[in-house]
Scaffold this motif. Structure first.
Motif, PDB file in Angstrom:
ATOM      1  N   GLU A  67     -19.548  11.456  49.305  1.00 17.72           N
ATOM      2  CA  GLU A  67     -20.447  12.138  48.264  1.00 17.72           C
ATOM      3  C   GLU A  67     -20.873  14.081  48.433  1.00 17.72           C
ATOM      4  N   LEU A  79     -32.070  10.630  49.101  1.00 18.87           N
ATOM      5  CA  LEU A  79     -30.863  10.450  48.376  1.00 18.87           C
ATOM      6  C   LEU A  79     -30.567  11.991  47.671  1.00 18.87           C
ATOM      7  N   SER A  80     -31.445  12.816  47.489  1.00 17.46           N
ATOM      8  CA  SER A  80     -30.762  13.393  46.804  1.00 17.46           C
ATOM      9  C   SER A  80     -30.448  15.243  47.050  1.00 17.46           C
ATOM     10  N   GLY A  81     -29.808  15.394  46.373  1.00 18.77           N
ATOM     11  CA  GLY A  81     -29.310  17.347  47.375  1.00 18.77           C
ATOM     12  C   GLY A  81     -30.654  17.811  47.215  1.00 18.77           C
ATOM     13  N   GLU A 135     -22.284  17.483  46.863  1.00 22.87           N
ATOM     14  CA  GLU A 135     -23.680  17.615  46.731  1.00 22.87           C
ATOM     15  C   GLU A 135     -23.102  18.851  45.886  1.00 22.87           C
ATOM     16  N   ARG A 191     -30.647  15.366  51.429  1.00 25.06           N
ATOM     17  CA  ARG A 191     -29.791  14.287  51.917  1.00 25.06           C
ATOM     18  C   ARG A 191     -29.087  15.155  52.627  1.00 25.06           C
ATOM     19  N   ASN A 192     -28.510  16.476  52.530  1.00 26.27           N
ATOM     20  CA  ASN A 192     -27.423  17.152  53.358  1.00 26.27           C
ATOM     21  C   ASN A 192     -27.852  17.757  54.102  1.00 26.27           C
ATOM     22  N   THR A 217     -27.391  18.368  40.970  1.00 24.70           N
ATOM     23  CA  THR A 217     -27.111  17.636  42.154  1.00 24.70           C
ATOM     24  C   THR A 217     -26.699  16.590  42.925  1.00 24.70           C
ATOM     25  N   ALA A 218     -26.930  15.186  43.850  1.00 25.84           N
ATOM     26  CA  ALA A 218     -25.977  14.693  44.610  1.00 25.84           C
ATOM     27  C   ALA A 218     -25.358  13.403  44.056  1.00 25.84           C
ATOM     28  N   VAL A 219     -24.138  13.134  44.139  1.00 28.12           N
ATOM     29  CA  VAL A 219     -23.140  12.206  43.488  1.00 28.12           C
ATOM     30  C   VAL A 219     -22.861  11.600  44.424  1.00 28.12           C
ATOM     31  N   PHE A 267     -32.324  15.810  41.988  1.00 31.44           N
ATOM     32  CA  PHE A 267     -30.907  14.946  41.486  1.00 31.44           C
ATOM     33  C   PHE A 267     -29.915  13.607  42.521  1.00 31.44           C
ATOM     34  N   TYR A 268     -30.355  12.802  41.642  1.00 34.61           N
ATOM     35  CA  TYR A 268     -28.964  12.259  42.604  1.00 34.61           C
ATOM     36  C   TYR A 268     -28.769  11.179  41.808  1.00 34.61           C
ATOM     37  N   ARG A 269     -27.081  10.800  41.911  1.00 33.36           N
ATOM     38  CA  ARG A 269     -26.501   9.796  40.650  1.00 33.36           C
ATOM     39  C   ARG A 269     -26.301   8.645  41.442  1.00 33.36           C
ATOM     40  N   ALA A 270     -25.486   7.304  41.025  1.00 31.41           N
ATOM     41  CA  ALA A 270     -24.474   6.969  41.336  1.00 31.41           C
ATOM     42  C   ALA A 270     -24.700   5.613  40.458  1.00 31.41           C
TER      43      ALA A 270
END
Lengths: 359, 122
Positions: free
Chosen positions: B58, A80-82, B60, A56-57, B64-66, A144-147
């Motif tokens: 956001e 969407l995950s890192g 990271e 994502r980044n 994880t990414a939140v 992983f991704y969380r929201a």
């Protein structure tokens, strides 16, 4: 983030996609992510045709050779995950575990992978940070991704990935590209088919399904969702809210796909960066210095000892405002050369090659 | 758990330091510990609007990414650009490493004091 005790087993749902369109498949994952309800766990298997998927980044220009990717019919995508960039082709199988964040247990979820490869007689172990290795080499990595209290744990399973192609598109030197963002970590990888010829994407899919049910219990999945190669959904059993409203599902998926395919999402994240592309040609040395903001050139400086100063100066003025993509910049080169007469034609070709090879 | 009494908190693990009509916003030490080593913070732009409940940054981490929902509505007046180079400063001192400063849109609602937030993290 408080732990809640799970008394009843979660309802296990299964989804798979027969589409190999990376943007569709990422969009379907987001569709499932947005709909997984408390008490449910979704296991989703999918495959992408040749694609570099950035974290994502990450700065996509730093992670892969876009022209190299294009030359082999590949796609660039952002998830969407890192984490770091990965290469997918049809020798790779992707898995996703979607559940409430409090129901997500990375080690247990990865044990599904261990079980699946054990069924083929391949011993594997969890190492480092969520890598799964066999014979000391990595065949699976997770991100992983969380929201909104929902967790997505997804990852790769390398079965028969084209290693030469992987090296070609991911292994690029970008030492002169200065950007913020997350770096990729390289690892020694192995294809499972090299360890056990019986492992194919199809046999691994079946093994993962069985391993999931063995780990989490249940006779079979409470519901399944399949996408055909054209991305049409079929709902069977289970609590799928859109089962009776295929139109709504289609619209939501089209919207999600558009989001992942949007160049602004893939290339234009607010990673302002500078890059220097330099090469020596028979007609002189050139260093193209770019400043890039949100995926577009906002500044260009060209250092050159060539005997074509008018061409170089005109080019400096023609580059800002263009998208930072080699085709768009090559168009500026061609237009400028056309205005400068025949002597600029050769250098223009060389600069086009430099742009194509370097962006 | 380190919870400065002068700050306000939310159940989404953000903290606010309110001074008049402006507030600095960050994430709590508890949240930083849960995330692990933070490697990237996606900062919003100055002058952008914050809407309570909608993602404003956001983060990271190595795990994880939140997406972090905004605790209040308002307009971003400053972002902590030091986080671009040192996102890990949130792990070092979560209450010093603010993320944004906002001009508040009216009264902030539904915020918790340190004791109420501490109870939530039990």
């Amino acid at each position: 983030m408080a732990q809640t005790k799970q008394v009843l087993p979660l309802r296990c749902l299964y989804a798979e996609s027969a589409s190999t369109d990376p943007y569709f498949n990422l969009g379907l994952e987001k569709y499932l992510f947005d709909r997984v309800a408390p008490g449910e766990r979704i296991f989703y298997l999918w495959q992408n045709r040749r694609t570099v998927v950035c974290g994502r980044n990450q700065n996509v220009f730093r992670e892969c050779s876009l022209a190299g990717l294009e030359a082999v019919g590949g796609h660039a995508a952002r998830r969407l995950s890192g984490g770091g960039a990965v290469f997918h082709d049809l020798g790779n199988l992707n898995f996703s575990f979607l559940s409430g964040a409090e129901d997500s247990d990375t080690a247990r979820q990865l044990s599904v992978l261990l079980r699946a490869v054990a069924a083929f007689g391949v011993p594997a172990e969890l190492t480092g940070r969520n890598d799964v290795t066999a014979a000391g080499r990595k065949f699976s990595g997770s991100a992983f991704y969380r929201a909104d209290g929902v967790s997505c744990h997804h990852g790769t399973v390398m079965i028969d990935v084209d290693g030469a192609l992987l090296e070609q598109v991911l292994n690029v030197s970008r030492e002169k590209l200065e950007s913020k963002g997350v770096d990729s970590v390289r690892a020694r990888v192995v294809n499972l088919s090299a360890l056990c010829p019986a492992i194919t994407p199809a046999s691994m899919k079946a093994a993962l399904r069985a391993a999931f049910l063995a780990e989490y219990g249940g006779l079979d999945f409470a519901g399944t969702l399949t996408a055909d190669p054209e991305g049409r959904l079929r709902f069977a059993g289970g609590p799928w809210a859109d089962a009776a409203a295929p139109e709504a599902a289609r619209a939501a998926l089209a919207e999600n796909r558009a989001r992942f395919a949007d160049p602004a999402w893939i290339f234009g994240r607010r990673f302002d960066f500078t890059n220097v592309l330099s090469r020596r040609f028979p007609w002189g040395g050139v260093a193209l210095k770019f400043r890039v903001e949100e995926g577009a050139v906002t500044g260009a400086e060209i250092e050159s000892d060539s005997l074509l100063p008018e061409f170089i100066t005109a080019l400096e003025q023609a580059l800002p405002g263009r998208p930072y993509r080699w085709e768009a910049l090559a168009a500026a080169v061609a237009e400028t050369a056309a205005r400068c007469g025949g002597q600029a034609a050769g250098p223009a070709e060389d600069l086009t090659a430099l742009l194509r090879d370097s962006i | 758990m380190n919870l400065p009494a002068e700050l306000k908190y939310t159940k989404a693990h953000t903290w606010l330091k309110i001074e008049g009509t402006t507030a600095k916003i960050g994430i709590t030490e508890y949240a930083a510990e849960q995330l692990g080593d933070i490697v990237f913070v996606d900062l919003p732009e100055t002058d952008s609007a914050l809407t309570a409940g909608e993602t404003f940054t956001e983060i990271e981490s190595s795990k994880t990414a939140v997406e972090v929902p905004a605790p209040v509505s308002g307009t971003v007046t400053a972002v902590n650009e030091a986080l671009d180079d040192e996102p890990e400063s949130i792990n070092d001192d979560a209450y010093a490493a603010w993320i944004v400063e906002v001009e508040l849109d009216g009264e902030a609602e539904g915020l918790l004091d340190a004791a109420a937030y501490a109870a939530l993290c039990q």
